[in-house]
Motif scaffolding. Structure first.
Motif, mmCIF file in Angstrom:
data_model
loop_
_atom_site.group_PDB
_atom_site.id
_atom_site.type_symbol
_atom_site.label_atom_id
_atom_site.label_comp_id
_atom_site.label_asym_id
_atom_site.label_seq_id
_atom_site.Cartn_x
_atom_site.Cartn_y
_atom_site.Cartn_z
ATOM 1 N N VAL A 349 13.689 0.785 -0.923
ATOM 2 C CA VAL A 349 12.582 -0.023 -1.434
ATOM 3 C C VAL A 349 11.319 0.808 -1.264
ATOM 4 O O VAL A 349 10.803 0.943 -0.153
ATOM 5 C CB VAL A 349 12.460 -1.369 -0.692
ATOM 6 C CG1 VAL A 349 11.366 -2.218 -1.323
ATOM 7 C CG2 VAL A 349 13.797 -2.111 -0.696
ATOM 8 N N ASP A 350 10.856 1.401 -2.363
ATOM 9 C CA ASP A 350 9.663 2.244 -2.299
ATOM 10 C C ASP A 350 8.422 1.374 -2.444
ATOM 11 O O ASP A 350 8.435 0.385 -3.186
ATOM 12 C CB ASP A 350 9.702 3.290 -3.412
ATOM 13 C CG ASP A 350 8.880 4.521 -3.066
ATOM 14 O OD1 ASP A 350 8.089 4.462 -2.102
ATOM 15 O OD2 ASP A 350 9.021 5.542 -3.759
ATOM 16 N N GLU A 351 7.347 1.750 -1.747
ATOM 17 C CA GLU A 351 6.128 0.925 -1.678
ATOM 18 C C GLU A 351 6.503 -0.488 -1.215
ATOM 19 O O GLU A 351 6.158 -1.489 -1.846
ATOM 20 C CB GLU A 351 5.413 0.893 -3.028
ATOM 21 C CG GLU A 351 5.118 2.250 -3.621
ATOM 22 C CD GLU A 351 4.032 3.015 -2.883
ATOM 23 O OE1 GLU A 351 3.445 2.460 -1.937
ATOM 24 O OE2 GLU A 351 3.793 4.177 -3.245
ATOM 25 N N GLU A 352 7.206 -0.574 -0.106
ATOM 26 C CA GLU A 352 7.806 -1.841 0.334
ATOM 27 C C GLU A 352 6.777 -2.933 0.564
ATOM 28 O O GLU A 352 7.110 -4.124 0.564
ATOM 29 C CB GLU A 352 8.635 -1.625 1.600
ATOM 30 C CG GLU A 352 7.847 -1.192 2.829
ATOM 31 C CD GLU A 352 7.348 -2.350 3.666
ATOM 32 O OE1 GLU A 352 7.990 -3.403 3.655
ATOM 33 O OE2 GLU A 352 6.310 -2.196 4.307
ATOM 34 N N HIS A 353 5.515 -2.557 0.753
ATOM 35 C CA HIS A 353 4.461 -3.539 1.007
ATOM 36 C C HIS A 353 3.993 -4.235 -0.262
ATOM 37 O O HIS A 353 3.269 -5.229 -0.189
ATOM 38 C CB HIS A 353 3.249 -2.814 1.606
ATOM 39 C CG HIS A 353 2.614 -1.863 0.635
ATOM 40 N ND1 HIS A 353 3.090 -0.586 0.424
ATOM 41 C CD2 HIS A 353 1.572 -2.009 -0.228
ATOM 42 C CE1 HIS A 353 2.361 0.014 -0.487
ATOM 43 N NE2 HIS A 353 1.436 -0.830 -0.914
ATOM 44 N N ASP A 354 4.375 -3.736 -1.427
ATOM 45 C CA ASP A 354 3.754 -4.158 -2.674
ATOM 46 C C ASP A 354 4.042 -5.618 -3.008
ATOM 47 O O ASP A 354 5.188 -6.075 -2.934
ATOM 48 C CB ASP A 354 4.235 -3.262 -3.822
ATOM 49 C CG ASP A 354 3.333 -3.347 -5.036
ATOM 50 O OD1 ASP A 354 3.466 -4.316 -5.805
ATOM 51 O OD2 ASP A 354 2.485 -2.453 -5.201
ATOM 52 N N GLY A 355 3.001 -6.333 -3.405
ATOM 53 C CA GLY A 355 3.151 -7.757 -3.693
ATOM 54 C C GLY A 355 3.994 -8.068 -4.910
ATOM 55 O O GLY A 355 4.480 -9.200 -5.053
ATOM 56 N N SER A 356 4.193 -7.104 -5.807
ATOM 57 C CA SER A 356 4.998 -7.386 -6.996
ATOM 58 C C SER A 356 6.477 -7.531 -6.682
ATOM 59 O O SER A 356 7.261 -7.938 -7.543
ATOM 60 C CB SER A 356 4.790 -6.299 -8.057
ATOM 61 O OG SER A 356 5.227 -5.048 -7.580
ATOM 62 N N PHE A 357 6.883 -7.220 -5.456
ATOM 63 C CA PHE A 357 8.268 -7.497 -5.065
ATOM 64 C C PHE A 357 8.497 -8.991 -4.841
ATOM 65 O O PHE A 357 9.640 -9.426 -4.712
ATOM 66 C CB PHE A 357 8.645 -6.726 -3.802
ATOM 67 C CG PHE A 357 8.910 -5.266 -4.047
ATOM 68 C CD1 PHE A 357 9.835 -4.860 -4.992
ATOM 69 C CD2 PHE A 357 8.244 -4.295 -3.323
ATOM 70 C CE1 PHE A 357 10.092 -3.521 -5.231
ATOM 71 C CE2 PHE A 357 8.491 -2.945 -3.544
ATOM 72 C CZ PHE A 357 9.407 -2.560 -4.506
ATOM 73 N N LYS A 358 7.439 -9.780 -4.756
ATOM 74 C CA LYS A 358 7.592 -11.228 -4.583
ATOM 75 C C LYS A 358 7.633 -11.887 -5.958
ATOM 76 O O LYS A 358 6.718 -11.752 -6.768
ATOM 77 C CB LYS A 358 6.433 -11.811 -3.764
ATOM 78 C CG LYS A 358 6.503 -13.321 -3.547
ATOM 79 C CD LYS A 358 7.745 -13.723 -2.744
ATOM 80 C CE LYS A 358 7.906 -15.219 -2.652
ATOM 81 N NZ LYS A 358 7.010 -15.835 -1.675
ATOM 82 N N GLN A 359 8.704 -12.591 -6.236
ATOM 83 C CA GLN A 359 8.799 -13.383 -7.465
ATOM 84 C C GLN A 359 8.191 -14.745 -7.204
ATOM 85 O O GLN A 359 8.607 -15.460 -6.297
ATOM 86 C CB GLN A 359 10.257 -13.526 -7.913
ATOM 87 C CG GLN A 359 10.412 -14.380 -9.169
ATOM 88 C CD GLN A 359 11.714 -14.130 -9.882
ATOM 89 O OE1 GLN A 359 11.973 -13.028 -10.351
ATOM 90 N NE2 GLN A 359 12.554 -15.145 -9.959
ATOM 91 N N GLU A 360 7.210 -15.120 -8.026
ATOM 92 C CA GLU A 360 6.430 -16.321 -7.771
ATOM 93 C C GLU A 360 6.908 -17.535 -8.562
ATOM 94 O O GLU A 360 6.528 -18.661 -8.251
ATOM 95 C CB GLU A 360 4.953 -16.067 -8.111
ATOM 96 C CG GLU A 360 4.317 -14.931 -7.309
ATOM 97 C CD GLU A 360 3.965 -15.336 -5.895
ATOM 98 O OE1 GLU A 360 4.264 -16.490 -5.510
ATOM 99 O OE2 GLU A 360 3.398 -14.506 -5.168
ATOM 100 N N GLU A 361 7.705 -17.327 -9.597
ATOM 101 C CA GLU A 361 8.156 -18.442 -10.430
ATOM 102 C C GLU A 361 9.678 -18.501 -10.445
ATOM 103 O O GLU A 361 10.357 -17.510 -10.170
ATOM 104 C CB GLU A 361 7.610 -18.295 -11.854
ATOM 105 C CG GLU A 361 6.084 -18.362 -11.925
ATOM 106 C CD GLU A 361 5.581 -18.356 -13.346
ATOM 107 O OE1 GLU A 361 6.388 -18.114 -14.268
ATOM 108 O OE2 GLU A 361 4.383 -18.588 -13.558
#
Length: 759
Positions: A349-361
């Motif tokens: 998981v590269d850039e593991e901090h990135d918020g786009s890894f969270k699915q919001e819908e």
């Protein structure tokens, strides 16, 4: 059939996660029905249903667990997956038969367990999670066949019939594989009719061949770059974890430019040597041209990609090849986590901090966290790489749940960019402008030296707000409680939340004034205007999701930047992620305070991560770099930590504040969003939910309150926030609470375990 079509009926299994994923999974459950010829089975359907349905198996069919089957549902037939032995709760005479079994490989037991795990943890219907694993339903059908042609074994007297065109066809097939008619005709320079005639008179023989796309195979033995001693030490540690064929979670923590990618490439090479598959998750899969080129240079072939831009044909062929084990490395967005890997041996998981890894819908999940779960289920290592790790991952390292490997210096002895805050209170830009005098001076120096500038502003469009000067009325989205953003270059106003758009108007709908609209605040397009005015000779280009709508366009822009064809690049957060621009020596953050105005739990963390990452784009080759951060709050802890290049100080202070407030990662949160087209009905439902709220030590329920985005796509939204201590499992608590509530058909309730945003 098992009853219930509502999320409220979803039961939490005995080994479902009462703690976040970082605290580990329970022991694997035995799969007692694998490869057993079952006569009554449970079939899970890719629908938002609470449970699998019982079906009977005709004597003519064999359906081991995991089989993809077609079953009747009401008056239609639908695809599903055999989930195990039937419940026995439905009388045999009421059961309906499975219609057919599809020829695809059965879904692996580990992937079925992963679906159950995600559903239990997120409180999503298992069928909704199952749907994410079926990225291409056409891949489940029998592959198509095509006719291919090769020379007949004995031509004999037909030698007399060899025209020049026919000889070219035979020459094209000489010492080569059989080919379909179109390919053969093109290679020989003849018409398709020539090939078909040759087959009809016995010059060629035809045979059926399964049509499937071939994928290049990355070579783990391909020579890579020479690693520094520090990189070699870290790479060897990762290689040992790959060879162990066991689960481990490792945080790969390194400053921008430290060579984290080349290090985990060594782990990928080791996995290829073990003949196992690799999954690499990236936050912006459509914008990873440099990563893909680095991979191809390292391994001699490109990986398979999985993202939303794939055509239906590409999705079908890629999905099928992954399931067959014909693809060894997949790079993808978060949805790639649900692909049917035949033998997954490593997840990165590269850039593991990135918020786009969270699915919001839909099914709300964090792909970073679920990657750890899937690695555990398949007994494989997972590597979480970042220059600014999430506080959750840092806490897991401290608690001993994750291992950690550090790369504290840039590769090759390069120095990190120097970073300075520009106090806008002391050096404000001229009225109507957005670049301060110290920034303009720095840009002049940089451009005069033949170097490149990045202006970073995380605001798309021309201006975030358009107001009428006569009455003060702002142009709002009719479907959302959000401003319409002007995109002047495209001559359109757009809502960035629902996609609504309308052309720019001359007349104010509120007061009738004509030509009184004024743009307020800067967007990247407005910043581009200012850059053009200040530096008319400079080549200025935008780097945003609006200006670069495809991966090919993004790739071309990156190549122009590397080739020195751009002097000033103006970008949003797209420009902050992983790009390596050798001649970029000045980064300017135009509005560093923007992310701090959110007021939510992670505002400070997100801002620090983003600004630290974007500053890290500067000075990555042999020239020193610098970053200037325009701010009205240079005394803010985030700005102080950035200027001091002291990430640890920021992390320590942020974690202390979280601990004092009992917030994640020291507490648990779950958000409940109630929405509907009728605001009064939504409020009534919220009142009913509030009356049933749990009251016990260590549990706090906040709300209901109007969501910051009170109206979204025409639906009124209210929020609850459940806050608990670390020792309380939120899923059973939520299940017991919400099972008492009946929802009207028009009202939706979305549950977000471990919310990332609070809109």
């Amino acid at each position: 059939m098992a009853s219930g079509s509502d999320w409220r009926a979803a039961a939490i299994s005995s080994d479902s996660p009462s703690q976040p994923q970082a605290e580990g999974l329970g022991p694997a459950r035995p799969e007692s029905v694998e490869n057993i010829d079952l006569r009554t089975v449970k079939v899970l359907l890719p629908l938002p249903l609470a449970d699998a349905y019982d079906y009977s198996v005709p004597d003519s069919l064999e359906v081991p667990a995991g089989s993809f089957v077609v079953v009747p549902l009401g008056k239609r037939e639908i695809l599903g997956v055999v989930w195990g032995e039937g419940t026995g709760e439905v009388p045999r005479e009421k059961l309906r038969d499975i219609v057919s079994v599809l020829p695809a490989r059965p879904m692996a037991e580990t992937l079925r367990r992963f679906v159950d795990w995600v559903a239990a943890y997120t409180l999503a219907p298992p069928g909704a999670v199952l749907r994410m694993t079926m990225g291409s339903t056409s891949a489940l059908e029998a592959p198509r066949t095509e006719l291919v042609y090769r020379p007949a074994e004995a031509i004999g007297d037909t030698d007399l019939k060899l025209t020049a065109a026919r000889r070219r066809v035979l020459e094209a097939l000489k010492d080569g594989p059989a080919m379909p008619v179109a390919e053969l005709a093109h290679l020989a320079g003849v018409g398709p009719s020539v090939v078909k005639t040759m087959a009809s008179i016995g010059l060629l023989s035809a045979e059926a061949r399964v049509m499937r796309r071939s994928f290049p195979q990355p070579d783990g033995l391909h020579d890579g770059p020479t690693l520094s001693p520090e990189q070699r030490r870290v790479a060897d540690a990762l290689i040992d974890k790959v060879k162990a064929h066991a689960f481990s979670a490792t945080l790969l923590d390194g400053v921008p430019g430290a060579g984290k990618t080349e290090v985990y490439f060594e782990a990928i090479a080791a996995t290829l040597a073990e003949r196992r598959q690799v999954l690499v998750l990236l936050p912006e899969i459509a914008l990873t041209a440099q990563w893909l080129k680095r991979f191809e240079d390292r391994f001699g072939a490109a990986p398979a990609s999985w993202h939303s831009d794939l055509t239906s044909l590409e999705r079908r062929e890629t999905w099928r090849a992954i399931a067959d084990g014909r693809v060894s490395v997949v790079v993808g967005a978060r949805s790639a986590l649900f692909l049917p890997f035949a033998d997954l041996g490593l997840i990165v998981v590269d850039e593991e901090h990135d918020g786009s890894f969270k699915q919001e819908e839909g099914v709300t999940y964090n792909a970073r966290d679920m990657a750890v779960v899937r690695a555990r289920l398949v007994s494989a290592p997972v590597v979480l790489a970042s220059a600014t790790p999430s506080l959750e991952s840092i806490t897991n390292v401290t608690a001993g749940r994750y291992g950690a490997l550090h790369l504290p210096a840039r590769h090759g002895g390069q120095k990190l960019a120097t970073l300075a805050a520009v106090d806008l209170r002391k050096a404000p830009p001229p009225r109507g402008h957005w670049l301060s005098p110290p920034v303009i001076d720095a840009m002049k120096e940089t451009l005069a030296a033949g170097e490149q500038v990045l202006l970073f502003l995380n605001r798309r469009g021309y201006a975030p707000i358009t107001l009428c000067r006569a009455c003060g009325h702002g142009l709002e989205c009719p479907q959302c409680s959000a401003w319409l953003v002007e995109h002047r270059f495209r001559r359109v106003l757009i809502c960035h939340h629902c996609g609504y758009s309308e052309p720019p108007a001359r007349t104010c709908k509120h007061c009738g004034a004509i030509d009184h609209f004024v743009a307020c605040g800067p967007g990247v397009e407005r910043l581009a205007e200012e850059a053009h005015a200040l530096f008319p000779e400079a080549r200025v280009e935008l780097f945003t999701s609006d200006s670069l709508v495809s991966r090919a366009e993004a790739t071309a822009a990156v190549e122009r930047m590397i080739a020195g064809e751009i002097d000033i690049l103006i970008g949003t957060q797209m420009a902050a992620k992983g790009h390596h621009f050798p001649n970029l020596t000045l980064v300017v953050v135009v509005d560093a305070d923007l992310g701090l105005n959110g007021g939510d739990l992670r505002a400070g963390e997100r801002t620090f991560q983003l600004l630290y990452q974007v500053a890290g784009r500067a000075g990555r080759q042999d020239r020193p770099g610098r970053a200037l951060v325009q701010t009205h709050m240079p005394e803010h802890p985030v700005m102080q930590a950035l200027v001091a290049n002291d990430r640890d100080r920021f992390v320590t202070a942020e974690l202390a504040g979280r601990a004092a407030a009992g917030m994640p990662p020291y507490g648990r949160l779950a958000a409940l969003v109630v929405s509907g087209p009728d605001a009064a009905l939504v409020d009534n439902v919220c009142a009913a939910i509030a009356r049933q709220a749990p009251h016990q030590p260590g549990v706090t329920v906040l709300g209901p309150s109007t969501a910051p985005l009170a109206l979204l796509r025409g639906r009124h939204r209210r929020r609850f926030l459940l806050k608990t201590g670390r020792d309380i499992a939120v899923q059973p608590l939520l299940h017991a609470w919400l099972s008492k509530i009946g929802l009207p058909a028009s009202v939706r309730l979305q549950i977000d375990i471990d919310p990332y945003s609070f809109m």
